[in-house]
Design a protein around this motif. Structure first.
Motif, short mmCIF file in Angstrom:
data_model
loop_
_atom_site.label_atom_id
_atom_site.label_comp_id
_atom_site.label_asym_id
_atom_site.label_seq_id
_atom_site.Cartn_x
_atom_site.Cartn_y
_atom_site.Cartn_z
N GLY A 108 38.24 35.13 37.75
CA GLY A 108 38.50 33.74 37.17
C GLY A 108 40.16 33.47 37.57
O GLY A 108 40.61 34.10 38.57
N GLY A 109 40.80 32.82 36.60
CA GLY A 109 42.16 32.58 36.94
C GLY A 109 43.28 33.82 36.47
O GLY A 109 44.44 33.81 36.76
N ASP A 110 42.36 34.82 35.90
CA ASP A 110 43.31 35.92 35.67
C ASP A 110 43.33 36.95 36.82
O ASP A 110 44.17 37.98 36.79
N ALA A 111 42.77 36.68 38.02
CA ALA A 111 42.94 37.54 39.04
C ALA A 111 44.38 37.85 39.48
O ALA A 111 44.45 39.07 39.83
N PRO A 112 45.19 36.63 39.68
CA PRO A 112 46.52 37.23 39.93
C PRO A 112 47.35 37.99 39.06
O PRO A 112 48.18 38.95 39.34
N LEU A 113 47.12 37.78 37.72
CA LEU A 113 47.63 38.38 36.69
C LEU A 113 46.89 40.05 36.80
O LEU A 113 47.99 41.15 36.64
N VAL A 114 45.92 40.12 36.76
CA VAL A 114 45.36 41.56 36.87
C VAL A 114 45.76 42.10 38.41
O VAL A 114 46.18 43.41 38.03
N GLY A 115 46.05 41.31 39.31
CA GLY A 115 46.53 42.14 40.52
C GLY A 115 47.68 42.48 40.50
O GLY A 115 48.14 43.58 41.02
N ALA A 116 48.67 41.64 39.61
CA ALA A 116 50.12 42.00 39.56
C ALA A 116 50.00 43.23 38.82
O ALA A 116 51.06 43.95 39.04
N ALA A 117 49.37 43.37 37.75
CA ALA A 117 49.52 44.37 37.08
C ALA A 117 48.96 45.81 37.88
O ALA A 117 49.50 46.81 37.57
#
Length: 393
Positions: free
Chosen positions: A369-378
């Motif tokens: 969902g919308g967490d993909a950029p955050l998880v990818g940044a991590a």
């Protein structure tokens, strides 16, 4: 003359391989690790002991086995102890998260972002959100780094945002600015938002197990993260994936990059709102309002959505013909457009896509969902740890 890697280098590679597997797949038995990594039981036991001593994993009995005999110990990532900070700098908002080893989002904050905010102005806001989260950190936790997802062309070597038309950034040193705010003990890695979201979905999302993937991401503009042969395709300097700036209409509408007729002028925020007669509005909420109006029968909104869906299919067909992916994922506002105009999009894709390239392609929305950029940044931050666990921990 050196013949091959030393025993210490082999050991470190194996430590990284084991930790990466547990990081991506979660709790795994020693027996499964033995089979997956192709190492013997004693080697797996020694590697696990080293990682446990470093505080990166823990071992314990499985909750239930259903089998007779002594159960194989389960290796788990120390998600609550080892973490990275993740930042997503979007057109209208700033998001910050603390992501544990293993990919779990442990804490998060969201701030409004006034359009026009520079990197040096954004960095203190992002760092302030981190300091707020630090108030609730358990004792003994370890931060291994920070990753940043940003809309724009990011220079791979140093994280400089060379051009971010939708954010108004030109040569903005967000990596350096944020690093100065966080301190020297927190290395900062910067990536393009579509690229890191593709990284996340490929590692642990909808595209897990797929080696050829396009992640199409929309905010105001449009970009793509591309996985080819199981590897991120970033280009020579790190600038690949700017698919929104394919010119599709000769002498078309002016794009924020300065060119005319770019694909994002037809499927991005400005194009959709212009076609719907709502040029004075802006932001994702304004786009969602158009989709809602179309769903309720507003004729002009319906025309705008159909038109954007046609252009979406046109561009995706070109990408499918060029890259022959197994999967195309629609994230950000492209998810909303895809869901609202799936019929038009698929019709155009089927008309313009080469049959051989269309045979196996699957269209999906992000599992993360919308967490993909955050998880990818991590994941950008974790990559250094996974490459050599004992050097970082």
């Amino acid at each position: 003359m050196r013949v091959g890697p030393s025993q210490d280098e082999i050991r470190r590679q194996n430590l990284g391989a084991l930790l990466r597997h547990v990081h991506l797949h979660g709790a795994t038995t020693r027996a499964e690790l033995t089979t997956t990594l192709g190492l013997n039981r004693s080697t797996i036991g020694a590697l696990t002991a080293d990682l446990a001593a470093a505080g990166l994993v823990s071992e314990g009995a499985p909750k239930e086995t259903g089998r007779a005999g002594r159960p194989s110990l389960v290796v788990r990532p120390e998600s609550d102890r080892v973490f990275a900070y993740a930042y997503s700098i979007e057109v209208d908002r700033l998001r910050v998260a603390r992501v544990g080893l293993g990919g779990a989002v442990l804490d998060r904050r969201e701030l409004d972002r006034p359009r026009g905010l520079t990197a040096t102005e954004a960095a203190p806001l992002l760092a302030g959100a981190v300091k707020d989260m630090q108030q609730a950190l358990p004792a003994g936790t370890v931060c291994v780094g920070a990753g940043v997802a940003v809309c724009g062309m990011v220079r791979r070597d140093d994280g400089l945002v060379r051009l971010g038309p939708t954010t108004g950034w030109v040569d903005e040193p967000i990596g350096a600015a944020l690093g100065a705010e966080l301190g020297v003990d927190v290395p900062v890695t910067v990536g393009n938002v579509a690229d890191v979201a593709a990284f996340a979905e490929h590692a642990r999302g909808a595209a897990a197990g797929c080696d050829n993937v396009i992640y199409l991401y929309g905010d105001v503009g449009v970009g793509a993260g591309i996985i080819a042969g199981g590897r991120r395709l970033t280009g020579h300097g790190g600038y690949s994936g700017e698919v929104g700036h394919m010119v599709v209409v000769r002498d078309g509408a002016r794009c924020e990059c300065g060119n005319r007729g770019c694909w994002e002028t037809e499927i991005g925020e400005h194009g959709l709102l212009r076609a719907a007669g709502r040029s004075d509005a802006r932001g994702r909420d304004a786009m969602l309002a158009v989709f809602d109006a179309a769903d309720r029968g507003d004729a002009r909104a319906q025309t705008a959505v159909r038109q954007a869906g046609e252009w979406l299919g046109f561009g995706v067909a070109n990408l499918v013909n060029i890259f022959n992916p197994e999967m195309v994922i629609f994230g950000g506002t492209m998810r909303d457009l895809y869901l609202a105009a799936a019929a038009q999009m698929r019709s155009r894709l089927n008309s313009n896509g080469l049959p051989a390239c269309l045979e196996h392609v699957r269209l999906r929305t992000p599992k993360l969902g919308g967490d993909a950029p955050l998880v990818g940044a991590a994941e950008l931050a974790f990559d250094r740890l996974l490459a050599d666990p004992l050097d970082v921990s």
